[in-house]
Design an enzyme around this catalytic site. Structure first.
Site, PDB file in Angstrom:
ATOM      1  N   LYS A  97     -44.872   1.061  -0.850  1.00  0.00           N
ATOM      2  CA  LYS A  97     -45.684   2.236  -1.171  1.00  0.00           C
ATOM      3  C   LYS A  97     -45.124   3.045  -2.346  1.00  0.00           C
ATOM      4  O   LYS A  97     -43.972   2.903  -2.748  1.00  0.00           O
ATOM      5  CB  LYS A  97     -45.875   3.103   0.080  1.00  0.00           C
ATOM      6  N   ARG A 117     -45.357  -2.279   9.751  1.00  0.00           N
ATOM      7  CA  ARG A 117     -46.453  -2.994   9.070  1.00  0.00           C
ATOM      8  C   ARG A 117     -45.985  -3.326   7.659  1.00  0.00           C
ATOM      9  O   ARG A 117     -45.690  -2.426   6.873  1.00  0.00           O
ATOM     10  CB  ARG A 117     -47.706  -2.113   9.052  1.00  0.00           C
TER      11      ARG A 117
END
Length: 271
Positions: A209, A243
């Protein structure tokens, strides 16, 4: 599959069926490539395969339910016939989730925590499948970050419980990267243990991210080590599921983190 929460960290592998994934791994309509990736993830240690047909990156172009189903359903059917790990459908649309569950998905991952489509709770209740409720909001304004996130997740959980979803089928996600600044994301990871007060398993998704890119000044394809650091710290602070895009590497990070956090005993006959 029965999840034994607290015994170890579970790894969710990401299969993106979008042409505009932020991580550059979108497979669009290539069901064969999706199957190949999912089978590899399963071999590498994924406990769950998360299939999504709509990008959630900042500035993404929304797609309607019909288009999302065109991307997702053929892949879910194919994976359900070949995998032995559960398939999660990453969607906030009731119609998409309903058809995906009928096609073989056995978990719903809702990035809007029932705030966009509360009917997902009724579907999860009726079908008896677990549902991930993620914190999300428009904008990044908070009165107080952690109390606000906790209150929002509690409201999502109450909606699910009110629809008949049993507590053991609810998983909470603090939503790293969603409606938060980089500073918010770092604070959330630092104080993640405060979310255990909600009494439900926590799923954390930090993989590749932008916060990692900002801290390390690295492009998305060079964020493996940064992801590993956030995964290890998330596990130390209470994450039950991570995840990830890089399953092989993060499954190893999870195993090593679990050995420290949850305890480890050498195999009989070992050194």
């Amino acid at each position: 599959m029965t999840f034994e929460w607290g015994s170890r960290t579970y790894v969710m592998g990401i299969v993106n069926l979008t042409p505009d994934s932020f991580s550059g791994d979108g497979l669009a309509y290539d069901a064969d490539a999706a199957l190949e990736q999912a089978l590899r993830f399963q071999t590498e240690g994924a406990d769950i395969i998360d299939v999504g047909g709509e990008s959630t990156r900042p500035g993404h172009t929304p797609v309607d339910a019909d288009e999302e189903m065109r991307r997702v359903l053929p892949v879910v059917r194919l994976l359900a016939s070949r995998l032995h790990v559960p398939i999660s459908v990453d969607t906030h649309k009731h119609e998409v989730a309903r058809e995906a569950v009928a096609a073989g998905a056995s978990m719903i991952n809702d990035v809007w925590g029932l705030k966009r489509d509360p009917a997902l709770a009724e579907l999860a209740s009726r079908e008896g499948v677990p549902i991930v409720l993620m914190h999300n909001q428009s904008g990044t304004a908070y009165a107080d970050l952690l109390p606000d996130v906790i209150a929002s997740l509690r409201a999502s959980m109450d909606t699910a419980l009110g629809a008949g979803v049993p507590p053991q089928n609810i998983i909470l996600d603090p939503g790293v990267g969603f409606g938060k600044t980089a500073e918010h994301n770092l604070e959330l990871l630092r104080r993640l243990s405060e979310l255990t007060s909600l009494g439900r398993p926590l799923l954390v998704g930090t993989s590749r991210k932008s916060t990692i890119g900002l801290v390390l000044d690295l492009p998305v394809e060079e964020r493996l080590e940064g992801t590993a650091a956030t995964v290890a710290l998330a596990i130390a602070n209470g994450a039950d599921v991570v995840r990830v895009h890089d399953v092989k590497e993060m499954a190893r990070v999870a195993r090593m983190s679990d050995a420290v956090v949850r305890g480890w005993t050498a195999p009989a006959g070992g050194p």
